[in-house]
Design a protein around this motif. Structure first.
Motif, PDB file in Angstrom:
ATOM      1  N   SER A 161       0.827  -1.208   0.000  1.00  0.00           N
ATOM      2  CA  SER A 161       0.000   0.000   0.000  1.00  0.00           C
ATOM      3  C   SER A 161       0.859   1.256   0.000  1.00  0.00           C
ATOM      4  N   SER A 162       0.499   2.205  -0.868  1.00  0.00           N
ATOM      5  CA  SER A 162       1.226   3.476  -0.944  1.00  0.00           C
ATOM      6  C   SER A 162       1.037   4.321   0.310  1.00  0.00           C
ATOM      7  N   MET A 163       0.074   3.956   1.160  1.00  0.00           N
ATOM      8  CA  MET A 163      -0.135   4.727   2.393  1.00  0.00           C
ATOM      9  C   MET A 163       1.086   4.639   3.311  1.00  0.00           C
ATOM     10  N   TYR A 164       1.941   3.636   3.085  1.00  0.00           N
ATOM     11  CA  TYR A 164       3.112   3.461   3.943  1.00  0.00           C
ATOM     12  C   TYR A 164       4.378   4.112   3.371  1.00  0.00           C
ATOM     13  N   PHE A 165       4.245   4.844   2.282  1.00  0.00           N
ATOM     14  CA  PHE A 165       5.380   5.600   1.750  1.00  0.00           C
ATOM     15  C   PHE A 165       5.886   6.648   2.744  1.00  0.00           C
ATOM     16  N   TYR A 166       4.958   7.230   3.513  1.00  0.00           N
ATOM     17  CA  TYR A 166       5.241   8.505   4.165  1.00  0.00           C
ATOM     18  C   TYR A 166       5.646   8.388   5.631  1.00  0.00           C
ATOM     19  N   ASP A 167       6.712   7.607   5.884  1.00  0.00           N
ATOM     20  CA  ASP A 167       7.360   7.719   7.183  1.00  0.00           C
ATOM     21  C   ASP A 167       8.275   8.943   7.125  1.00  0.00           C
ATOM     22  N   THR A 168       9.083   9.172   8.140  1.00  0.00           N
ATOM     23  CA  THR A 168       9.914  10.384   8.164  1.00  0.00           C
ATOM     24  C   THR A 168      10.821  10.470   6.938  1.00  0.00           C
ATOM     25  N   LYS A 169      11.510   9.381   6.621  1.00  0.00           N
ATOM     26  CA  LYS A 169      12.386   9.385   5.451  1.00  0.00           C
ATOM     27  C   LYS A 169      11.587   9.547   4.166  1.00  0.00           C
ATOM     28  N   GLY A 170      10.450   8.877   4.074  1.00  0.00           N
ATOM     29  CA  GLY A 170       9.617   8.966   2.878  1.00  0.00           C
ATOM     30  C   GLY A 170       9.116  10.373   2.623  1.00  0.00           C
ATOM     31  N   GLU A 171       8.719  11.073   3.686  1.00  0.00           N
ATOM     32  CA  GLU A 171       8.248  12.453   3.529  1.00  0.00           C
ATOM     33  C   GLU A 171       9.358  13.357   3.012  1.00  0.00           C
ATOM     34  N   LEU A 172      10.574  13.167   3.521  1.00  0.00           N
ATOM     35  CA  LEU A 172      11.717  13.966   3.055  1.00  0.00           C
ATOM     36  C   LEU A 172      12.016  13.686   1.581  1.00  0.00           C
ATOM     37  N   LEU A 173      11.959  12.417   1.199  1.00  0.00           N
ATOM     38  CA  LEU A 173      12.202  12.059  -0.196  1.00  0.00           C
ATOM     39  C   LEU A 173      11.118  12.624  -1.107  1.00  0.00           C
ATOM     40  N   PHE A 174       9.865  12.614  -0.641  1.00  0.00           N
ATOM     41  CA  PHE A 174       8.786  13.137  -1.491  1.00  0.00           C
ATOM     42  C   PHE A 174       8.924  14.642  -1.676  1.00  0.00           C
ATOM     43  N   ARG A 175       9.405  15.350  -0.661  1.00  0.00           N
ATOM     44  CA  ARG A 175       9.658  16.784  -0.832  1.00  0.00           C
ATOM     45  C   ARG A 175      10.718  17.016  -1.901  1.00  0.00           C
ATOM     46  N   GLU A 176      11.724  16.150  -1.926  1.00  0.00           N
ATOM     47  CA  GLU A 176      12.747  16.245  -2.981  1.00  0.00           C
ATOM     48  C   GLU A 176      12.131  15.989  -4.354  1.00  0.00           C
ATOM     49  N   ILE A 177      11.238  15.004  -4.420  1.00  0.00           N
ATOM     50  CA  ILE A 177      10.571  14.693  -5.689  1.00  0.00           C
ATOM     51  C   ILE A 177       9.790  15.899  -6.194  1.00  0.00           C
ATOM     52  N   MET A 178       9.082  16.573  -5.301  1.00  0.00           N
ATOM     53  CA  MET A 178       8.260  17.714  -5.702  1.00  0.00           C
ATOM     54  C   MET A 178       9.096  18.860  -6.254  1.00  0.00           C
ATOM     55  N   ASN A 179      10.380  18.895  -5.917  1.00  0.00           N
ATOM     56  CA  ASN A 179      11.270  19.939  -6.419  1.00  0.00           C
ATOM     57  C   ASN A 179      12.025  19.540  -7.678  1.00  0.00           C
ATOM     58  N   LEU A 180      11.815  18.318  -8.146  1.00  0.00           N
ATOM     59  CA  LEU A 180      12.485  17.862  -9.355  1.00  0.00           C
ATOM     60  C   LEU A 180      11.881  18.518 -10.597  1.00  0.00           C
ATOM     61  N   LYS A 181      12.722  18.794 -11.577  1.00  0.00           N
ATOM     62  CA  LYS A 181      12.245  19.368 -12.834  1.00  0.00           C
ATOM     63  C   LYS A 181      11.232  18.441 -13.503  1.00  0.00           C
ATOM     64  N   GLU A 182      11.478  17.130 -13.422  1.00  0.00           N
ATOM     65  CA  GLU A 182      10.603  16.160 -14.085  1.00  0.00           C
ATOM     66  C   GLU A 182       9.205  16.109 -13.460  1.00  0.00           C
ATOM     67  N   TYR A 183       9.138  16.419 -12.153  1.00  0.00           N
ATOM     68  CA  TYR A 183       7.854  16.288 -11.449  1.00  0.00           C
ATOM     69  C   TYR A 183       7.065  17.589 -11.618  1.00  0.00           C
ATOM     70  N   TYR A 184       6.381  17.680 -12.750  1.00  0.00           N
ATOM     71  CA  TYR A 184       5.696  18.910 -13.153  1.00  0.00           C
ATOM     72  C   TYR A 184       4.437  19.210 -12.346  1.00  0.00           C
ATOM     73  N   LEU A 185       3.867  18.206 -11.669  1.00  0.00           N
ATOM     74  CA  LEU A 185       2.534  18.347 -11.083  1.00  0.00           C
ATOM     75  C   LEU A 185       2.446  19.498 -10.084  1.00  0.00           C
ATOM     76  N   THR A 186       3.428  19.595  -9.194  1.00  0.00           N
ATOM     77  CA  THR A 186       3.374  20.610  -8.139  1.00  0.00           C
ATOM     78  C   THR A 186       3.402  22.013  -8.717  1.00  0.00           C
ATOM     79  N   ASN A 187       4.333  22.271  -9.631  1.00  0.00           N
ATOM     80  CA  ASN A 187       4.452  23.614 -10.208  1.00  0.00           C
ATOM     81  C   ASN A 187       3.234  23.985 -11.043  1.00  0.00           C
ATOM     82  N   CYS A 188       2.679  23.006 -11.744  1.00  0.00           N
ATOM     83  CA  CYS A 188       1.500  23.286 -12.568  1.00  0.00           C
ATOM     84  C   CYS A 188       0.298  23.675 -11.702  1.00  0.00           C
ATOM     85  N   GLU A 189       0.087  22.957 -10.608  1.00  0.00           N
ATOM     86  CA  GLU A 189      -1.031  23.305  -9.737  1.00  0.00           C
ATOM     87  C   GLU A 189      -0.766  24.622  -9.024  1.00  0.00           C
TER      88      GLU A 189
END
Length: 312
Positions: free
Chosen positions: A24-52
């Motif tokens: 389940s993807s609900m378990y992605f977001y432990d402390t390390k997972g949350e930090l990694l997802f913040r990095e993902i949101m700042n990636l050039k490839e991850y357009y979703l955040t900037n578009c919204e």
């Protein structure tokens, strides 16, 4: 924590015992997972955040003017870091609205409440910890409600799950209430796939952190280097999927479950779905509700959309 760990173990056993393995993807977001997802949101490839963010920043006034201007309760489901929400709320009259983030995590509610009071001091903020549907139905007032569900979170559900989710929201909304939802639009594979398989390997680390979390919390003995991240996307269906792939035939023991699990070479463990939408898909998902699509906003590339669905 004991209950959460027990539930985690139960879900892991169900997923890894299945013919087509999944976690389940609900378990992605432990402390390390949350930090990694913040990095993902700042990636050039991850357009979703900037578009919204572009939509909320440049169309914020238009969005606010499309909604009741007096006595509006704005309720957010899973507010995250609140940065995008702040950009939207800036366009409302703080004397006429209140903001209520709802999250299952008490820490998340404390964090977003503190941030909003710092960013928008005159905004009335009342965070609530609990289940979305129970909390919304308990918020009794004569005010109109605007429910925010940003970030294309609906896309992490199958279409049938998304329909059920929207139908539940519809049941706890009153006539004249609105749902403001963010959705990623169907587009070319060359644009979508890198968002889930970046060159820096951040998305891969985020996905494989599920195995690390099982090692940490369930005393599993996954050898991380013997697994790899795998992503796929179909332009025909508009569905991106993430997997963890076994590089070889291997056996993993999970001490908390007192159980061994067999993995074949190239066997996939499904971890996440990321649905992309068009308006026909949206209409199918809301067809059994009394919600009507009243407004649509897109970024200048038309990669992402925010919709207002109003209960009639």
């Amino acid at each position: 924590m004991i209950i959460e760990k027990t539930l985690f173990a139960k879900h892991v056993d169900e997923g890894l015992s299945s013919k087509n393995k999944y976690l389940s993807s609900m378990y992605f977001y432990d402390t390390k997972g949350e930090l990694l997802f913040r990095e993902i949101m700042n990636l050039k490839e991850y357009y979703l955040t900037n578009c919204e963010m572009e939509i909320l920043s440049f169309h914020g006034n238009e969005i606010a003017e499309s909604l009741p201007s007096q006595n509006l309760d704005i309720i957010e489901l899973g507010a995250g870091d609140g940065i995008k929400t702040k950009e939207l709320l800036k366009h409302f009259d703080f004397n006429s609205i209140s903001y209520c983030p709802i999250d299952i995590s008490e820490q998340a509610i404390r964090d977003i409440t503190s941030k909003m009071k710092e960013w928008l001091p005159s905004l009335k903020v009342n965070g609530i910890c609990g289940d979305y549907f129970q909390m919304i139905s308990s918020l009794k007032s004569s005010n109109k409600k605007l429910i925010l569900f940003l970030g294309s979170n609906l896309g992490n559900m199958s279409d049938s799950q998304a329909s059920n989710f929207i139908e539940h929201l519809d049941k706890v909304m009153n006539i004249g209430d609105s749902l403001f939802i963010g959705l990623d639009l169907i587009k070319a594979k060359e644009i979508v796939l890198p968002a889930y398989n970046d060159n820096k390997g951040i998305t891969a680390a985020f996905n494989l952190n599920l195995l690390e979390r099982m090692n940490r919390e369930l005393n599993a003995n996954f050898i991380i280097d013997q697994f790899e991240h795998y992503a796929s996307y179909s332009e025909d269906t508009g569905i991106a999927k993430s997997y963890i792939k076994s590089k070889k035939n291997q056996t993993v023991f999970i001490e908390a479950l007192e159980q061994s699990y067999e993995f074949k070479e190239d066997e996939l463990i499904h971890t996440e779905v990321s649905r992309k939408y068009d308006l026909n898909i949206v209409r199918q998902i809301i067809k059994n509700t009394s919600l009507k699509l009243t407004h649509q906003f897109t970024d200048h590339k038309q990669y992402f959309t925010n919709l207002i669905l109003t209960k009639s």
